[in-house]
Scaffold this motif. Sequence first.
Motif, PDB file in Angstrom:
ATOM      1  N   MET A   1       0.834  -1.179   0.000  1.00 20.84           N
ATOM      2  CA  MET A   1       0.000   0.000   0.000  1.00 20.84           C
ATOM      3  C   MET A   1       0.885   1.251   0.000  1.00 20.84           C
ATOM      4  N   GLN A   2       0.576   2.192  -0.889  1.00 23.40           N
ATOM      5  CA  GLN A   2       1.354   3.418  -0.994  1.00 23.40           C
ATOM      6  C   GLN A   2       0.854   4.469  -0.015  1.00 23.40           C
ATOM      7  N   GLU A   3       1.827   5.172   0.567  1.00 20.57           N
ATOM      8  CA  GLU A   3       1.461   6.304   1.420  1.00 20.57           C
ATOM      9  C   GLU A   3       1.234   7.526   0.543  1.00 20.57           C
ATOM     10  N   GLN A   4       0.195   8.272   0.843  1.00 18.46           N
ATOM     11  CA  GLN A   4      -0.058   9.503   0.113  1.00 18.46           C
ATOM     12  C   GLN A   4       0.712  10.643   0.760  1.00 18.46           C
ATOM     13  N   GLU A   5       1.278  11.489  -0.094  1.00 19.74           N
ATOM     14  CA  GLU A   5       1.941  12.672   0.421  1.00 19.74           C
ATOM     15  C   GLU A   5       0.888  13.633   0.950  1.00 19.74           C
ATOM     16  N   PRO A   6       1.220  14.361   2.014  1.00 21.22           N
ATOM     17  CA  PRO A   6       0.253  15.359   2.498  1.00 21.22           C
ATOM     18  C   PRO A   6       0.015  16.421   1.428  1.00 21.22           C
ATOM     19  N   ARG A   7      -1.193  16.932   1.395  1.00 25.60           N
ATOM     20  CA  ARG A   7      -1.556  17.967   0.433  1.00 25.60           C
ATOM     21  C   ARG A   7      -0.737  19.229   0.692  1.00 25.60           C
ATOM     22  N   GLN A   8      -0.174  19.779  -0.364  1.00 26.16           N
ATOM     23  CA  GLN A   8       0.600  21.009  -0.225  1.00 26.16           C
ATOM     24  C   GLN A   8      -0.337  22.200  -0.094  1.00 26.16           C
ATOM     25  N   LEU A   9      -0.156  22.936   0.980  1.00 26.62           N
ATOM     26  CA  LEU A   9      -0.895  24.172   1.198  1.00 26.62           C
ATOM     27  C   LEU A   9       0.149  25.280   1.309  1.00 26.62           C
ATOM     28  N   LEU A  10       0.545  25.812   0.158  1.00 28.18           N
ATOM     29  CA  LEU A  10       1.666  26.747   0.096  1.00 28.18           C
ATOM     30  C   LEU A  10       1.389  28.052   0.836  1.00 28.18           C
ATOM     31  N   HIS A  11       2.420  28.507   1.559  1.00 30.62           N
ATOM     32  CA  HIS A  11       2.363  29.753   2.316  1.00 30.62           C
ATOM     33  C   HIS A  11       3.633  30.546   2.048  1.00 30.62           C
ATOM     34  N   LEU A  12       3.478  31.847   1.826  1.00 29.87           N
ATOM     35  CA  LEU A  12       4.595  32.756   1.603  1.00 29.87           C
ATOM     36  C   LEU A  12       4.808  33.584   2.865  1.00 29.87           C
ATOM     37  N   VAL A  13       6.059  33.692   3.292  1.00 29.45           N
ATOM     38  CA  VAL A  13       6.410  34.539   4.438  1.00 29.45           C
ATOM     39  C   VAL A  13       7.308  35.667   3.914  1.00 29.45           C
ATOM     40  N   PHE A  14       6.911  36.899   4.182  1.00 30.63           N
ATOM     41  CA  PHE A  14       7.694  38.060   3.760  1.00 30.63           C
ATOM     42  C   PHE A  14       7.464  39.201   4.721  1.00 30.63           C
ATOM     43  N   GLY A  15       8.316  40.207   4.623  1.00 33.28           N
ATOM     44  CA  GLY A  15       8.146  41.369   5.490  1.00 33.28           C
ATOM     45  C   GLY A  15       9.040  42.506   5.080  1.00 33.28           C
ATOM     46  N   GLY A  16       8.929  43.576   5.831  1.00 34.96           N
ATOM     47  CA  GLY A  16       9.735  44.758   5.575  1.00 34.96           C
ATOM     48  C   GLY A  16       9.291  45.910   6.454  1.00 34.96           C
ATOM     49  N   GLU A  17       9.911  47.038   6.214  1.00 36.72           N
ATOM     50  CA  GLU A  17       9.607  48.227   7.014  1.00 36.72           C
ATOM     51  C   GLU A  17       8.389  48.947   6.446  1.00 36.72           C
ATOM     52  N   LEU A  18       7.445  49.239   7.316  1.00 34.19           N
ATOM     53  CA  LEU A  18       6.216  49.919   6.913  1.00 34.19           C
ATOM     54  C   LEU A  18       6.387  51.435   6.917  1.00 34.19           C
ATOM     55  N   LYS A  19       5.645  52.113   6.042  1.00 33.66           N
ATOM     56  CA  LYS A  19       5.629  53.583   6.031  1.00 33.66           C
ATOM     57  C   LYS A  19       4.968  54.111   7.293  1.00 33.66           C
ATOM     58  N   ASP A  20       3.889  53.444   7.692  1.00 31.03           N
ATOM     59  CA  ASP A  20       3.061  53.882   8.809  1.00 31.03           C
ATOM     60  C   ASP A  20       2.536  52.629   9.502  1.00 31.03           C
TER      61      ASP A  20
END
Length: 77
Positions: A1-20
């Motif tokens: 029996m083959q194991e199924q890979e978990p479903r990919q639920l892609l998430h992006l992490v980013f940031g920076g300095e805000l104006k306000d």
Amino acid sequence: MQEQEPRQLLHLVFGGELKDLQSVDFKDLGSLDIVGIFPDYASALAAWRGKAQQTVDNASVRYFIVHMHRLLNPENA
């Protein structure tokens, strides 16, 4: 029996300095910190926490998690 890979639920992490601190407009789009794209929320959250902790002394820097899987496939969000 083959194991199924978990479903990919892609998430992006980013940031920076805000104006306000009352908005999400960045001071300089060219200097955004793209932390990475992660296969699940848990790993994205760990990366977000690490970056947020590194910048805790600069109140104008914010990091975000974008649920890319919701943008790519909105009917299954």
